[in-house]
Design a protein around this motif. Structure first.
Motif, PDB file in Angstrom:
ATOM      1  N   SER A 195       1.140  -0.851  -0.115  1.00  0.00           N
ATOM      2  CA  SER A 195       0.455   0.080  -0.156  1.00  0.00           C
ATOM      3  C   SER A 195       0.796   0.942  -0.074  1.00  0.00           C
ATOM      4  O   SER A 195       0.851   2.242  -0.796  1.00  0.00           O
ATOM      5  N   VAL A 231      -5.486  -1.651  -4.657  1.00  0.00           N
ATOM      6  CA  VAL A 231      -5.592  -0.666  -5.662  1.00  0.00           C
ATOM      7  C   VAL A 231      -6.947  -0.621  -6.822  1.00  0.00           C
ATOM      8  O   VAL A 231      -6.438  -2.215  -6.767  1.00  0.00           O
ATOM      9  N   ASP A 243     -15.398  -1.280  -3.735  1.00  0.00           N
ATOM     10  CA  ASP A 243     -14.699  -1.054  -2.556  1.00  0.00           C
ATOM     11  C   ASP A 243     -14.730  -1.269  -1.128  1.00  0.00           C
ATOM     12  O   ASP A 243     -15.031  -1.159  -0.161  1.00  0.00           O
ATOM     13  N   TYR A 244     -14.009  -2.426  -1.438  1.00  0.00           N
ATOM     14  CA  TYR A 244     -13.054  -2.921   0.265  1.00  0.00           C
ATOM     15  C   TYR A 244     -14.389  -3.669   1.009  1.00  0.00           C
ATOM     16  O   TYR A 244     -14.003  -3.811   2.258  1.00  0.00           O
ATOM     17  N   GLN A 292     -14.489  -2.985   6.767  1.00  0.00           N
ATOM     18  CA  GLN A 292     -13.504  -3.026   5.313  1.00  0.00           C
ATOM     19  C   GLN A 292     -12.513  -4.495   5.044  1.00  0.00           C
ATOM     20  O   GLN A 292     -12.417  -4.666   6.575  1.00  0.00           O
ATOM     21  N   GLY A 296      -7.939  -2.227   2.561  1.00  0.00           N
ATOM     22  CA  GLY A 296      -8.433  -0.853   2.770  1.00  0.00           C
ATOM     23  C   GLY A 296      -7.947  -0.103   3.768  1.00  0.00           C
ATOM     24  O   GLY A 296      -8.046   1.580   3.025  1.00  0.00           O
ATOM     25  N   GLU A 299      -6.383   3.547   2.237  1.00  0.00           N
ATOM     26  CA  GLU A 299      -6.781   4.973   1.535  1.00  0.00           C
ATOM     27  C   GLU A 299      -6.315   5.181   3.673  1.00  0.00           C
ATOM     28  O   GLU A 299      -6.511   6.928   3.131  1.00  0.00           O
ATOM     29  N   THR A 300      -6.124   5.176   4.015  1.00  0.00           N
ATOM     30  CA  THR A 300      -5.378   5.148   4.940  1.00  0.00           C
ATOM     31  C   THR A 300      -4.056   5.958   5.117  1.00  0.00           C
ATOM     32  O   THR A 300      -4.118   7.236   5.136  1.00  0.00           O
ATOM     33  N   ARG A 302      -3.191   6.817   2.704  1.00  0.00           N
ATOM     34  CA  ARG A 302      -3.084   7.671   1.517  1.00  0.00           C
ATOM     35  C   ARG A 302      -3.133   9.372   2.227  1.00  0.00           C
ATOM     36  O   ARG A 302      -3.196  10.266   1.363  1.00  0.00           O
ATOM     37  N   ASN A 303      -4.705   9.284   2.793  1.00  0.00           N
ATOM     38  CA  ASN A 303      -5.550  10.726   3.462  1.00  0.00           C
ATOM     39  C   ASN A 303      -4.877  11.319   5.005  1.00  0.00           C
ATOM     40  O   ASN A 303      -4.875  12.548   4.735  1.00  0.00           O
TER      41      ASN A 303
END
Length: 315
Positions: A195, A231, A243-244, A292, A296, A299-300, A302-303
């Motif tokens: 990831s 991804v 959507d995980y 999830q 997933g 996304e953590t 990434r954000n």
């Protein structure tokens, strides 16, 4: 002492306690293989689904085990297994020499305690946690990591083969659980690494497909990349493309890494990545990843803002 003739007893009647997301499909595969399965679950919907697949419903776990030759359990934690075995009377209700096969993922010490309790009650036991997730349970392609005596693992083998594609006898009591937490520590760390690589690639203008095409055929190749790619796009069957929705839920990964972290600390093993992975998945599972797939976590990464060693976010 276990009844000397117990190892010769056929797998005629199989009791299955715990018919949830994993146990339900596993029990259904036993039915499809021709075994008579008597099951119980505290959740009526889970029991109804198992009955629809051919499992005979029992009003309680004790009732399911009363006439069984083999008792399989798939439960959330070691405390549930030990309580069911002793406090709720499962061991006492079973006929002498019954084989108890626990497929839950639990602490090694709890697994050994379950073996000891079964032996004291005149039974045989195998700890046989699984790898492969819900999809593997449904497809009958699980891998079982078995701990116990040679004769007991051999006796369980026909049932394990009906539910999976591979059984590895890892050693004596508790060895199956030891292998499971080590394997899932590798998986959890690998998924974080994969990831992070995709998030780094995004920042450098690299497409997901380009990174996948390189890493999947180079030294970065691993299961977290080629089967459960975090991804969307490169691996159509991965949870990232739906959507995980969980194949292997993040809270389950957090649980397994928590078991690994406890073993690391107890053994004073230097496994810094394992401890950090456990911390990261614990936070993810308690927050956005509660429902999830474990992939997933990308996304953590990434954000959330990058933090320095003192725990402060970088500007």
């Amino acid at each position: 002492m276990v009844n000397p003739s117990a190892q010769d007893r056929p797998c005629g009647v199989v009791a299955f306690v715990g018919l949830g997301h994993m146990g339900g499909p596993m029990a259904a595969n036993l039915v499809r293989a021709g075994h008579r399965v008597v099951g119980h679950d505290l959740v009526p919907r889970a029991l109804d689904a198992a009955v629809a697949a051919g499992v005979e419903a029992a009003p309680s776990a004790v009732a399911a085990a009363a006439d069984a030759d083999v008792v399989l359990t798939m439960l959330p934690a070691g405390r549930h297994v030990l309580a069911l075995y002793e406090e709720e009377g499962l061991l006492a209700a079973a006929r002498p020499g019954t084989l108890f096969v626990d497929c839950s993922t639990i602490d090694v010490a709890d697994a050994r305690a379950a073996h000891a309790a079964a032996a004291a009650a005149g039974h045989a036991a195998v700890d046989a946690p699984v790898s492969g997730g819900v999809m593997g349970a449904e497809a009958g392609t699980l891998t079982f990591m078995a701990g116990g005596a040679d004769t007991d693992v051999a006796r369980a083998e026909p049932l394990l083969s009906a539910m999976g594609k591979k059984t590895v006898h890892c050693g004596p009591a508790g060895a199956g659980q030891a292998a499971k937490i080590c394997n899932n520590m590798i998986l959890g760390i690998s998924m974080i690494a994969v990831s992070e690589a995709f998030v780094l690639g995004e920042s450098l203008g690299l497409s997901h497909q380009a990174l996948y095409d390189v890493a999947s055929t180079a030294s970065g190749q691993c299961w977290a990349l080629t089967t459960n790619c975090p991804v969307p796009g490169p691996v159509p069957g991965s949870p990232a493309n739906r959507d995980y929705r969980p194949g292997f839920a993040a809270p389950l990964m957090a649980k397994d890494l928590g078991l690994a972290a406890a073993a690391i600390r107890a053994g004073e093993v230097r496994a810094e990545l394992g401890l950090r992975a456990a911390e990261m998945y614990r936070g993810f599972a308690q927050g956005p990843g509660a429902e999830q797939d474990f992939s997933g976590i990308v996304e953590t990464l990434r954000n959330e803002p990058l933090r320095n060693p003192e725990g402060q976010a970088h500007e």
